[in-house]
Design a protein around this motif. Structure first.
Motif, PDB file in Angstrom:
ATOM      1  N   VAL A  52      20.357 -61.486-135.950  1.00 11.83           N
ATOM      2  CA  VAL A  52      19.742 -60.289-135.651  1.00 11.83           C
ATOM      3  C   VAL A  52      20.756 -59.605-134.858  1.00 11.83           C
ATOM      4  O   VAL A  52      21.022 -58.115-135.223  1.00 11.83           O
ATOM      5  CB  VAL A  52      18.220 -60.564-134.683  1.00 11.83           C
ATOM      6  N   ALA A  53      21.642 -60.031-133.925  1.00 12.22           N
ATOM      7  CA  ALA A  53      22.668 -59.407-133.206  1.00 12.22           C
ATOM      8  C   ALA A  53      23.746 -58.882-134.285  1.00 12.22           C
ATOM      9  O   ALA A  53      24.162 -57.581-133.848  1.00 12.22           O
ATOM     10  CB  ALA A  53      23.100 -60.318-132.223  1.00 12.22           C
ATOM     11  N   PHE A  54      23.967 -59.644-135.196  1.00 12.29           N
ATOM     12  CA  PHE A  54      24.962 -59.095-136.056  1.00 12.29           C
ATOM     13  C   PHE A  54      24.473 -57.995-136.869  1.00 12.29           C
ATOM     14  O   PHE A  54      24.925 -56.784-137.185  1.00 12.29           O
ATOM     15  CB  PHE A  54      25.344 -60.494-137.272  1.00 12.29           C
ATOM     16  N   ALA A  55      23.117 -58.085-137.362  1.00  7.51           N
ATOM     17  CA  ALA A  55      22.582 -56.746-138.031  1.00  7.51           C
ATOM     18  C   ALA A  55      22.370 -55.649-137.272  1.00  7.51           C
ATOM     19  O   ALA A  55      22.708 -54.535-137.737  1.00  7.51           O
ATOM     20  CB  ALA A  55      21.157 -57.463-138.497  1.00  7.51           C
ATOM     21  N   ALA A  56      22.126 -55.758-136.086  1.00  7.23           N
ATOM     22  CA  ALA A  56      21.908 -54.498-135.023  1.00  7.23           C
ATOM     23  C   ALA A  56      23.413 -53.970-135.034  1.00  7.23           C
ATOM     24  O   ALA A  56      23.632 -52.769-134.951  1.00  7.23           O
ATOM     25  CB  ALA A  56      21.445 -55.076-133.760  1.00  7.23           C
ATOM     26  N   GLY A  57      24.329 -54.786-134.988  1.00 11.46           N
ATOM     27  CA  GLY A  57      25.623 -54.351-134.560  1.00 11.46           C
ATOM     28  C   GLY A  57      26.267 -53.665-136.009  1.00 11.46           C
ATOM     29  O   GLY A  57      26.893 -52.634-135.831  1.00 11.46           O
ATOM     30  N   ALA A  58      25.813 -54.059-136.916  1.00 10.78           N
ATOM     31  CA  ALA A  58      26.309 -53.463-138.203  1.00 10.78           C
ATOM     32  C   ALA A  58      25.384 -52.227-138.834  1.00 10.78           C
ATOM     33  O   ALA A  58      25.574 -51.978-139.800  1.00 10.78           O
ATOM     34  CB  ALA A  58      26.196 -54.582-139.526  1.00 10.78           C
ATOM     35  N   GLY A  59      23.994 -52.041-138.154  1.00 12.87           N
ATOM     36  CA  GLY A  59      23.202 -51.344-138.699  1.00 12.87           C
ATOM     37  C   GLY A  59      22.597 -51.491-139.950  1.00 12.87           C
ATOM     38  O   GLY A  59      22.155 -50.668-140.555  1.00 12.87           O
ATOM     39  N   LEU A  60      22.377 -52.719-140.073  1.00 17.99           N
ATOM     40  CA  LEU A  60      21.415 -53.143-140.982  1.00 17.99           C
ATOM     41  C   LEU A  60      20.120 -53.519-140.699  1.00 17.99           C
ATOM     42  O   LEU A  60      19.853 -54.239-139.727  1.00 17.99           O
ATOM     43  CB  LEU A  60      22.352 -54.549-141.962  1.00 17.99           C
ATOM     44  N   PRO A  61      19.138 -53.687-141.771  1.00 21.10           N
ATOM     45  CA  PRO A  61      17.820 -54.207-141.582  1.00 21.10           C
ATOM     46  C   PRO A  61      17.893 -55.664-141.509  1.00 21.10           C
ATOM     47  O   PRO A  61      18.750 -56.129-142.204  1.00 21.10           O
ATOM     48  CB  PRO A  61      17.248 -53.417-142.531  1.00 21.10           C
ATOM     49  N   VAL A  62      16.700 -56.249-141.055  1.00 20.22           N
ATOM     50  CA  VAL A  62      16.475 -57.597-140.981  1.00 20.22           C
ATOM     51  C   VAL A  62      15.297 -57.881-141.688  1.00 20.22           C
ATOM     52  O   VAL A  62      14.248 -57.237-141.936  1.00 20.22           O
ATOM     53  CB  VAL A  62      16.679 -58.403-139.881  1.00 20.22           C
TER      54      VAL A  62
END
Length: 255
Positions: free
Chosen positions: A117-127
């Protein structure tokens, strides 16, 4: 009428004999895109092969499924993070917590979820969240990302109206699939309470086929049956629910 299947494992062996035909049926039924959640490092290559065969139609995600969280989960996630730096994915998923099959590795599942989730938030991607028997644990893990702009979907949603309110309250959509057609599933109450603006449609094929195909192999063309049931519950036309859920999916996944 256009639809988007926001969750299909079309790359799995269950479709090896007739994958092209299954995708053809989906396209002919109005399903314009098939979004493919990843499972682990073993599923990546075949998933990307399907993407290459159907560019712009079959779109991949990247992530480690909670039931695939084993001793090597950190190294698997690192590989996914490196791959995401060089390849376009529409979401980080399928990730989450599954306490149906195994509760002994809950700590590792939470660690895997928080990192992805941290990676997604940093990359601006949905989970894309898998939350089987684990809504409290998933909500707790997501608390630290409040205010980060994180968005996503609770895939194969089977929670309560209260769970739905919590998910919507933190900016998530509900993934509604074949279970909504099952008698006594209770999802009719959830869908009615949530409203069409807060849901996206999915099949989770080859699993969870809707009535009248329950118990058989599911496929993306059956998304029409799910849309039909949602339209009945919300007393809207099939075209209206298709249009809104299509727009929800486009916005959520940046299509």
């Amino acid at each position: 009428m256009r639809l988007i299947d926001t969750h299909t494992h079309i790359y799995l062996p269950e479709f090896d004999a007739d994958r092209d035909l299954v995708i053809k049926r989906a396209l002919e039924s109005g399903v314009t895109n098939l979004l493919m959640p990843n499972i682990d490092t073993g599923s990546v290559n075949i998933m990307l092969e399907v993407e290459n065969r159907y560019p712009g139609i079959c779109l991949p995600m990247i992530g480690l499924h909670p039931t695939s969280v084993k001793e090597d989960f950190i190294s698997q996630i690192e590989k996914f993070e490196n791959l995401a730096a060089s390849h376009k994915f529409c979401a980080i998923g399928e990730i989450g917590i599954d306490l149906y099959w195994d509760q002994s590795n809950l700590k590792d599942q939470i660690t895997a979820l928080r990192r992805q989730v941290a990676f997604a938030a940093g990359a601006g991607l949905p989970v894309v969240i898998h939350s089987r028997n684990s809504f409290p644990e998933v909500f707790k893990a997501l608390e630290e990302f409040a205010g980060s702009g994180l968005k996503g979907v609770f895939h194969a949603f089977t929670g309560s109206v209260n769970d739905a309110e919590k998910a919507i309250g933190i900016g998530f959509k509900l993934g509604i699939g074949g279970i909504v057609t099952f008698k006594n599933s209770g999802l009719d109450k959830v869908v009615k309470h949530a409203g069409v603006k807060n849901i996206v449609l999915e099949t989770d094929s080859p699993y969870l086929a809707p009535v009248p195909f329950r118990g058989k192999r599911n496929e993306s063309s059956y998304l029409c049956l799910i849309n039909d049931r949602v339209s009945e519950i919300l007393a809207m036309s099939k075209e209206e629910t298709a249009s809104v859920t299509y727009s929800n999916s486009v916005q959520l996944f940046g299509l």
